[in-house]
Design a protein around this motif. Sequence first.
Motif, PDB file in Angstrom:
ATOM      1  N   ILE A 252       0.840  -1.198   0.000  1.00 41.49           N
ATOM      2  CA  ILE A 252       0.000   0.000   0.000  1.00 41.49           C
ATOM      3  C   ILE A 252       0.876   1.249   0.000  1.00 41.49           C
ATOM      4  N   VAL A 253       1.912   1.266   0.838  1.00 38.68           N
ATOM      5  CA  VAL A 253       2.701   2.492   0.936  1.00 38.68           C
ATOM      6  C   VAL A 253       3.468   2.731  -0.362  1.00 38.68           C
ATOM      7  N   SER A 254       3.980   1.662  -1.001  1.00 41.52           N
ATOM      8  CA  SER A 254       4.707   1.945  -2.250  1.00 41.52           C
ATOM      9  C   SER A 254       3.744   2.381  -3.344  1.00 41.52           C
ATOM     10  N   SER A 255       2.554   1.786  -3.347  1.00 39.66           N
ATOM     11  CA  SER A 255       1.559   2.202  -4.343  1.00 39.66           C
ATOM     12  C   SER A 255       1.148   3.665  -4.126  1.00 39.66           C
ATOM     13  N   MET A 256       0.987   4.063  -2.853  1.00 41.88           N
ATOM     14  CA  MET A 256       0.645   5.458  -2.560  1.00 41.88           C
ATOM     15  C   MET A 256       1.728   6.414  -3.043  1.00 41.88           C
ATOM     16  N   ARG A 257       2.972   6.091  -2.686  1.00 42.98           N
ATOM     17  CA  ARG A 257       4.082   6.984  -3.043  1.00 42.98           C
ATOM     18  C   ARG A 257       4.253   7.059  -4.554  1.00 42.98           C
ATOM     19  N   LYS A 258       4.051   5.915  -5.249  1.00 41.07           N
ATOM     20  CA  LYS A 258       4.198   5.914  -6.706  1.00 41.07           C
ATOM     21  C   LYS A 258       3.129   6.798  -7.346  1.00 41.07           C
ATOM     22  N   LYS A 259       1.954   6.854  -6.705  1.00 43.39           N
ATOM     23  CA  LYS A 259       0.889   7.684  -7.237  1.00 43.39           C
ATOM     24  C   LYS A 259       0.981   9.115  -6.723  1.00 43.39           C
ATOM     25  N   GLY A 260       2.079   9.404  -6.047  1.00 42.82           N
ATOM     26  CA  GLY A 260       2.313  10.777  -5.632  1.00 42.82           C
ATOM     27  C   GLY A 260       1.522  11.210  -4.408  1.00 42.82           C
ATOM     28  N   ILE A 261       1.048  10.256  -3.601  1.00 44.23           N
ATOM     29  CA  ILE A 261       0.346  10.615  -2.366  1.00 44.23           C
ATOM     30  C   ILE A 261       1.370  10.595  -1.236  1.00 44.23           C
ATOM     31  N   GLU A 262       1.683  11.775  -0.717  1.00 43.43           N
ATOM     32  CA  GLU A 262       2.799  11.857   0.234  1.00 43.43           C
ATOM     33  C   GLU A 262       2.343  12.038   1.680  1.00 43.43           C
ATOM     34  N   ILE A 263       1.069  11.712   2.006  1.00 45.62           N
ATOM     35  CA  ILE A 263       0.595  11.913   3.378  1.00 45.62           C
ATOM     36  C   ILE A 263       1.223  10.884   4.320  1.00 45.62           C
ATOM     37  N   PRO A 264       1.311  11.209   5.637  1.00 50.59           N
ATOM     38  CA  PRO A 264       1.949  10.285   6.574  1.00 50.59           C
ATOM     39  C   PRO A 264       1.256   8.924   6.610  1.00 50.59           C
ATOM     40  N   PHE A 265       2.046   7.884   6.761  1.00 46.31           N
ATOM     41  CA  PHE A 265       1.539   6.522   6.841  1.00 46.31           C
ATOM     42  C   PHE A 265       1.947   5.963   8.200  1.00 46.31           C
ATOM     43  N   LEU A 266       0.951   5.552   8.987  1.00 41.40           N
ATOM     44  CA  LEU A 266       1.241   5.035  10.321  1.00 41.40           C
ATOM     45  C   LEU A 266       0.729   3.611  10.438  1.00 41.40           C
ATOM     46  N   SER A 267       1.443   2.789  11.189  1.00 44.55           N
ATOM     47  CA  SER A 267       0.962   1.428  11.349  1.00 44.55           C
ATOM     48  C   SER A 267       1.311   0.879  12.726  1.00 44.55           C
ATOM     49  N   ASP A 268       1.150  -0.449  12.850  1.00 46.40           N
ATOM     50  CA  ASP A 268       1.249  -1.089  14.157  1.00 46.40           C
ATOM     51  C   ASP A 268       2.542  -1.895  14.273  1.00 46.40           C
ATOM     52  N   ASP A 269       2.643  -2.701  15.325  1.00 46.66           N
ATOM     53  CA  ASP A 269       3.912  -3.417  15.492  1.00 46.66           C
ATOM     54  C   ASP A 269       4.038  -4.626  14.569  1.00 46.66           C
ATOM     55  N   GLY A 270       2.968  -4.926  13.789  1.00 46.63           N
ATOM     56  CA  GLY A 270       3.103  -5.946  12.755  1.00 46.63           C
ATOM     57  C   GLY A 270       3.922  -5.426  11.587  1.00 46.63           C
TER      58      GLY A 270
ATOM     59  N   GLY B 136       9.647   9.076 -19.206  1.00 46.65           N
ATOM     60  CA  GLY B 136       9.557  10.520 -19.026  1.00 46.65           C
ATOM     61  C   GLY B 136       8.192  11.085 -19.359  1.00 46.65           C
ATOM     62  N   PHE B 137       7.598  10.576 -20.465  1.00 49.50           N
ATOM     63  CA  PHE B 137       6.346  11.174 -20.924  1.00 49.50           C
ATOM     64  C   PHE B 137       5.175  10.869 -19.994  1.00 49.50           C
ATOM     65  N   LEU B 138       5.389   9.894 -19.076  1.00 44.37           N
ATOM     66  CA  LEU B 138       4.287   9.521 -18.178  1.00 44.37           C
ATOM     67  C   LEU B 138       4.337  10.309 -16.869  1.00 44.37           C
ATOM     68  N   LYS B 139       5.415  11.078 -16.675  1.00 43.65           N
ATOM     69  CA  LYS B 139       5.650  11.701 -15.368  1.00 43.65           C
ATOM     70  C   LYS B 139       4.439  12.445 -14.838  1.00 43.65           C
ATOM     71  N   GLU B 140       3.837  13.284 -15.682  1.00 43.36           N
ATOM     72  CA  GLU B 140       2.751  14.102 -15.151  1.00 43.36           C
ATOM     73  C   GLU B 140       1.454  13.309 -14.964  1.00 43.36           C
ATOM     74  N   ASN B 142       1.489  10.323 -13.575  1.00 42.00           N
ATOM     75  CA  ASN B 142       1.860   9.256 -12.659  1.00 42.00           C
ATOM     76  C   ASN B 142       0.755   8.855 -11.700  1.00 42.00           C
ATOM     77  N   SER B 143      -0.089   9.817 -11.322  1.00 39.89           N
ATOM     78  CA  SER B 143      -1.138   9.492 -10.362  1.00 39.89           C
ATOM     79  C   SER B 143      -2.200   8.610 -11.011  1.00 39.89           C
ATOM     80  N   VAL B 144      -2.266   8.642 -12.324  1.00 37.55           N
ATOM     81  CA  VAL B 144      -3.270   7.841 -13.014  1.00 37.55           C
ATOM     82  C   VAL B 144      -2.688   6.512 -13.489  1.00 37.55           C
ATOM     83  N   MET B 145      -1.523   6.583 -14.108  1.00 32.76           N
ATOM     84  CA  MET B 145      -0.943   5.340 -14.622  1.00 32.76           C
ATOM     85  C   MET B 145       0.577   5.414 -14.559  1.00 32.76           C
ATOM     86  N   SER B 146       1.178   4.413 -13.935  1.00 30.07           N
ATOM     87  CA  SER B 146       2.638   4.409 -13.852  1.00 30.07           C
ATOM     88  C   SER B 146       3.197   3.608 -15.021  1.00 30.07           C
TER      89      SER B 146
END
Lengths: 388, 300
Positions: A252-270, B136-140, B142-146
């Motif tokens: 989930i966290v890598s998918s969020m970051r890849k989609k440019g969602i940079e909000i804090p991610f908090l979790s548990d001791d698992g 490069g062309f996908l950069k903007e 990215n939130s829709v498709m990587s």
Amino acid sequence: MRVKLSLIALCLVMVAMLAACSGEAEKMDEKADVETGEIAPPAKLVLGVAGAHSGDLASYGLPSVNAAKLVAAKINAAGGINGAMVEVVAQDDQCKPEQATNAATKMISDEVKIVLGHICSGATKAAMPIYLDAKIVVMSPSATNPPLTQSGDFPNFFRTIAPDDAQAALEVSFVKGLGLKKIAVIHDKGDYGKGFASFCKTYIEAEEGMEVALFEGVTPGAVDYSAVVQKIKGSGADAVIFGGYHPEASKIVSSMRKKGIEIPFLSDDGVKDETFIKVAGKYADGVYATGPMDFSHNPIFQEALAAHKAEFGSDPGPFFTEAYSAALALLKAVENAGSTDYDKVIDALHNKYVDTAVGKIKFDAKGDAEGVGFSIYQVIDGKYVEVK
Amino acid sequence: MEYFLELLLGGLTRGSIYALIALGYTMVYGIIELINFAHGEIYMIGAFTGLIVAGLLTMLGFPGASILAIALICAVIWSAAYGYTIEKVAYKPLRGAPRLSPLISAIGMSIFLQNYVMLSQTSDFLPFPELIPEFGFLKEYNSVMSSSELVIVAATILSCIGLTLFIKFTKLGKAMRATAQNRKMAMLVGINVNMVISATFIIGSSLAAVGGVLIACHVGQINYYIGFIAGIKAFTAAVLGGIGSIPGAMIGALVLGLTEAFATGYVSSDYEDVFAFSLLVLILIFRPAGIMGKEKTQKV
């Protein structure tokens, strides 16, 4: 012919695997026997250790066996408990409830009076009624399910780790401290993850000015979580709290970051596990997770660590400190009570302070250790660092 | 509207992931009417091979894109070898046996392979390197498709088109269709049926290996168990689309992926599987042979 040969080979491999498993179990028993045989004590006090000692969760259970052995060796070297030498007897439950009841029954037939275990909450819950009937005192280093103590059903149950809701309360107050208002709470639909997430939800709703933006379960092992991640984004949450284990958390966290969602991610001791950082890689940076408090300054902890390194040549695994403390607390309670009498031991656990690796503790009326808790950790440069 | 588009593309990606695996299921079923439960494990072995090769090449200092290419080729070869061997060891001796026997053999093979990888590799989750470079062309967008999602969708579409053309126009493809229609008759007209079946397993396993490597790049982690859930979902997709039909597998997988994405997006991810399987039940009630399947009496 070739097919037949390969079939025979397959059978042989399977038999060999089975043989290897039983061989291991035997070895363990032998070890315990040898230990007591060497000392040849006039009287003995048996400390039962139950938990996952094989199977895929063995890494959580085996450290408690080591801890019990080290405590027993330390106490025996100092003359034992009330003149009796401590002997460690291990029973494997593989973290499975049905195996746990077997382990408990074996403990009774071995006339064990005090048990360190079990490791997983589900297994502990299954075994507790049996222990209660037999008047055996049980102390778990790791079963964090809240009702185990809070229901009051098991006056013979104690633990040296804080329950799950303590984690949730800490997490929510930490989020509040960060000034975050809208929280997406995600969980993995499992007992542990969903339990934690539900507590978080309750605490968030109780806070003035905070709200749960999203409360959802994801299917563990699904190929990707992009739809949930889009939903988090759409909900306008300014933080995510995840209840569950590291494989889903890292996805989930890598998918969020890849989609440019940079909000804090908090979790548990698992999630507070080195594997999380290894798997999530650069995306792990900045993730918060709760975990048991850092005891590294405690002299008993340092002694236990040194003893483990000397005896087993490695660093101890998870819950080692809690297990070491639980073994100490149990044995000291027997010493304070003067016998293994059920009522006296329980009375001693409730009223007498004991110095352990998690600090100076006694147990509250419900069986939770006082003064034991969680801290928040954050991944900084690929390492979990305690947040002060 | 943007939210809808995001869900649509997310569902498309997920559907493509299922499709890459479902193609192998459907091909094998089309030829010998066997549900190859070990197919998910082939996918997993492909991913592991990719990881090992990629690790080795990174150590040797190969440049980024060549690592992906070589890892893919190695995974395809290795998985194809596995697919070929499994067919020879576990299915061929049972070809004359009642239909349930090879099915049980397939389940056994799946369990064996899972445990074999667990024992020989590890039961831990392993990080999988991001071998697919960021475009490069996908950069903007990215939130829709990587880039990894784009590569997966493209690979699926290409495989599906390639496979359809292969089956339609090549000699081996024709032999496959003939074997699927009537194995005995195909033998009579001089088709080497054993060779055709082996070829089917090799092609199906190769596709699973490509899927394994690409999906692992996208998800970023693997362990010995990934084949199971992916396999179940892909199997569902194949049945949904009409098992035995290649465009059916593709359509079934897309329908499944989109249903899951929209169920998550507009209802709740708690019910993702509920919606997916309700859809399966509904379609099978009205079209027992699946969306693209041909009606015929079934014995299983």
